[in-house]
Design a protein around this motif. Structure first.
Motif, PDB file in Angstrom:
ATOM      1  N   VAL A  40      46.331  51.424  -1.723  1.00 11.85           N
ATOM      2  CA  VAL A  40      46.953  52.285  -2.967  1.00 11.85           C
ATOM      3  C   VAL A  40      47.583  51.119  -3.944  1.00 11.85           C
ATOM      4  CG1 VAL A  40      48.521  53.756  -4.051  1.00 11.85           C
ATOM      5  CG2 VAL A  40      47.336  54.208  -2.000  1.00 11.85           C
TER       6      VAL A  40
ATOM      7  N   ASP B  50      47.498  60.966  -9.580  1.00 15.52           N
ATOM      8  CA  ASP B  50      46.450  60.060  -8.684  1.00 15.52           C
ATOM      9  C   ASP B  50      45.253  60.436  -9.267  1.00 15.52           C
ATOM     10  OD1 ASP B  50      47.667  59.169  -5.701  1.00 15.52           O
ATOM     11  OD2 ASP B  50      48.963  60.893  -6.402  1.00 15.52           O
TER      12      ASP B  50
ATOM     13  N   ILE C 100      50.896  51.474   0.012  1.00  8.23           N
ATOM     14  CA  ILE C 100      51.037  50.693  -1.305  1.00  8.23           C
ATOM     15  C   ILE C 100      50.912  49.559  -1.216  1.00  8.23           C
ATOM     16  CG2 ILE C 100      52.476  50.863  -3.397  1.00  8.23           C
ATOM     17  CD1 ILE C 100      53.597  53.520  -2.601  1.00  8.23           C
TER      18      ILE C 100
ATOM     19  N   MET D  21      49.494  50.831  -7.575  1.00 10.98           N
ATOM     20  CA  MET D  21      50.437  51.643  -8.258  1.00 10.98           C
ATOM     21  C   MET D  21      50.931  51.013  -9.631  1.00 10.98           C
ATOM     22  SD  MET D  21      53.490  54.462  -6.933  1.00 10.98           S
ATOM     23  CE  MET D  21      53.866  55.779  -8.096  1.00 10.98           C
TER      24      MET D  21
ATOM     25  N   GLY E  56      53.170  56.372 -11.929  1.00 13.91           N
ATOM     26  CA  GLY E  56      54.211  57.182 -11.707  1.00 13.91           C
ATOM     27  C   GLY E  56      55.194  56.983 -13.056  1.00 13.91           C
TER      28      GLY E  56
ATOM     29  N   ILE F 292      54.026  62.013 -10.670  1.00 14.13           N
ATOM     30  CA  ILE F 292      52.873  61.193 -10.004  1.00 14.13           C
ATOM     31  C   ILE F 292      51.703  61.453 -10.402  1.00 14.13           C
ATOM     32  CG2 ILE F 292      52.491  60.471  -7.771  1.00 14.13           C
ATOM     33  CD1 ILE F 292      55.395  59.809  -8.407  1.00 14.13           C
TER      34      ILE F 292
ATOM     35  N   TYR G 270      53.007  47.289  -6.470  1.00 14.00           N
ATOM     36  CA  TYR G 270      53.319  48.178  -7.453  1.00 14.00           C
ATOM     37  C   TYR G 270      53.789  47.217  -8.526  1.00 14.00           C
ATOM     38  CZ  TYR G 270      56.706  50.969 -10.349  1.00 14.00           C
ATOM     39  OH  TYR G 270      57.373  51.117 -11.327  1.00 14.00           O
TER      40      TYR G 270
ATOM     41  N   ARG H 186      47.194  54.958  -8.505  1.00 10.60           N
ATOM     42  CA  ARG H 186      48.266  56.044  -8.802  1.00 10.60           C
ATOM     43  C   ARG H 186      49.344  55.623  -9.874  1.00 10.60           C
ATOM     44  NH1 ARG H 186      51.249  56.990  -3.341  1.00 10.60           N
ATOM     45  NH2 ARG H 186      49.065  58.105  -2.964  1.00 10.60           N
TER      46      ARG H 186
END
Length: 433
Positions: A115, A106, A189, A117, A162, A104, A192, A160
């Motif tokens: 957020v 940031d 979040i 992501m 991942g 992860i 995503y 962020r």
């Protein structure tokens, strides 16, 4: 693609932010002063792929869960991000008695309660190095993250990234990450974005149809560079976005195809051959030679476009946008069809400069009649069988709708008036200044 060419292609288009519901709730227009996304260097993305390929070669030919090539891949990506100022953490989990890892990263700053992501699985299958599946997605978001750092980008929302382990064994790593997030952290979040196989050698251009605003952000990018898209169906629910979607987090993403065979219609649309999108899917031949550079370049730029547009800037949004991004098929030489949006919260009448965004994918726009229908049934013609043999209507019209009450159900109506060509309404939006 060079930045100047991409910006020119995208000029005049607007991106949407998160929170829209197709045909229902209003979304806010992309910030008026939003910073354009930098061009993502495909050469840099390919260098990351080369490095991942070398890692596989040096570790038994793969980067699979529980194998040394996977941990070496995690270490490689982490070192790149640490060097440019990301805050990174490695999350360990156990599957089948073997330790797995998520990474992860940031980017400092941005609203921690908002957020955005982006993620990709970093593992391969045991049978090969996994350059398309999924070195392509992993390398592209790595370069997007490094571009964030190089450009000094400071978005309003928090960014962020991942990289997930053991996706090939059932989305294990991403499930572990999501399941171990407290409910309050999940709620932060706001979107995503998943990228799994974005450089297939016989590529298609597929967009996930989950969150409407994310979907339209990707569609808007590809429309701006003249590349048609289709809704992704082959891998729906089979990649890491499902872990997030299952707990209510808005998701979206891109895909260029796996083992399914490209249809003749798709060959006409995108080129290539009527064979598998990726003939080396889950095979030992998923090497560096299994990557289509054009697809990798376009999708890498699309990733940056989405990250920059969805994460916002400090410029306050202006106007209200109401949109419907659900696809509506237009029958060949058949009945009219409509796409609707419900306008609410606007005082008084519609403006004299109502902006009507029309995105219709069609093989012969000279067959089409397109109208805007006001809530009281008044009809405003937008397009009447002009344009001859050219395809698609991707245009913003200005309509004097000042005699119409703003609030209510507005419709985009499209009808194909001749034979031999087909298409669909890809999107419809009204912008109130």
């Amino acid at each position: 693609m060079k930045l100047s060419a991409r910006l020119a292609a995208l000029a005049g288009s607007s991106a949407l932010v998160l929170g829209a519901l197709a045909g229902a709730a209003p979304a806010t227009a992309a910030p008026a002063g939003a910073t354009a996304a930098p061009d993502i260097s495909v050469a840099n993305v390919k260098q990351h792929l080369t490095d991942l390929s070398t890692i596989a070669s040096n570790n038994g030919g793969n980067r699979a869960h529980g194998r040394p090539g996977y941990k070496a891949s995690i270490d490689f990506v982490k070192a790149k991000l640490d060097a440019v100022g990301f805050t990174t953490s490695v999350q360990q989990f156990t599957y089948s008695g073997t330790t797995g890892y998520n990474l992860i990263a940031d980017w400092p700053g941005g609203d921690p309660n908002q957020v955005i992501m982006a993620g990709s699985h970093l593992d391969s299958v045991t049978s090969g190095p996994g350059m398309n599946d999924n070195g392509s997605g992993s390398a592209a978001i790595l370069e997007a993250a490094l571009t964030v750092a190089r450009s000094g980008y400071q978005p309003t929302k928090h960014l962020r990234f991942g990289w997930w382990g053991a996706e090939e064994l059932g989305l294990v790593g991403s499930k572990y990450y999501v399941n171990n997030l407290p409910t309050a952290e999940r709620a932060k979040i706001k979107g995503y974005l998943n990228f799994d196989m974005i450089g297939s050698p016989n590529p298609g251009y597929f967009v996930y149809d989950d969150d409407p605003a994310i979907e339209q952000t990707f569609k808007g990018f590809f429309s701006g560079i003249g590349v048609p898209t289709e809704i992704e169906t082959e891998g729906d629910g089979r990649s890491d976005h499902a872990s997030f979607k299952n707990v209510g987090i808005p998701v979206g993403g891109l895909f260029t195809g796996a083992s399914r065979v490209k249809s003749s219609a798709q060959v006409s649309k995108w080129g290539g051959t009527a064979t598998a999108f990726d003939r080396c899917y889950h095979s030992s031949c998923d090497t560096l030679s299994n990557i289509n550079d054009t697809a990798l370049d376009r999708n890498s730029d699309a990733i940056a476009h989405a990250i920059w547009n969805l994460s916002g800037t400090s410029t306050p949004p202006t106007g209200k946008v109401f949109e419907n991004t659900a696809d509506v098929s237009i029958p060949d030489n058949g009945a009219a069809v409509t796409s609707s949006v419900t306008v609410s919260g606007v005082t008084g009448n519609a403006p004299s400069n109502l902006s009507v965004g029309v995105d219709i994918v069609h093989t012969y726009k000279g067959d089409l009649v397109v109208d805007l229908i006001a809530p009281d049934g008044s009809v405003y013609n937008l397009h009447n069988r002009s344009g001859g043999g050219t395809d698609n209507i991707q245009q913003t019209y200005t309509v004097n709708a000042s005699s119409e009450v703003a609030n209510g159900a507005w419709k985009l109506r499209a009808q194909d008036k001749a034979g031999a060509d087909t298409g669909y309404i890809n999107g419809f939006k009204l912008t109130f200044p």
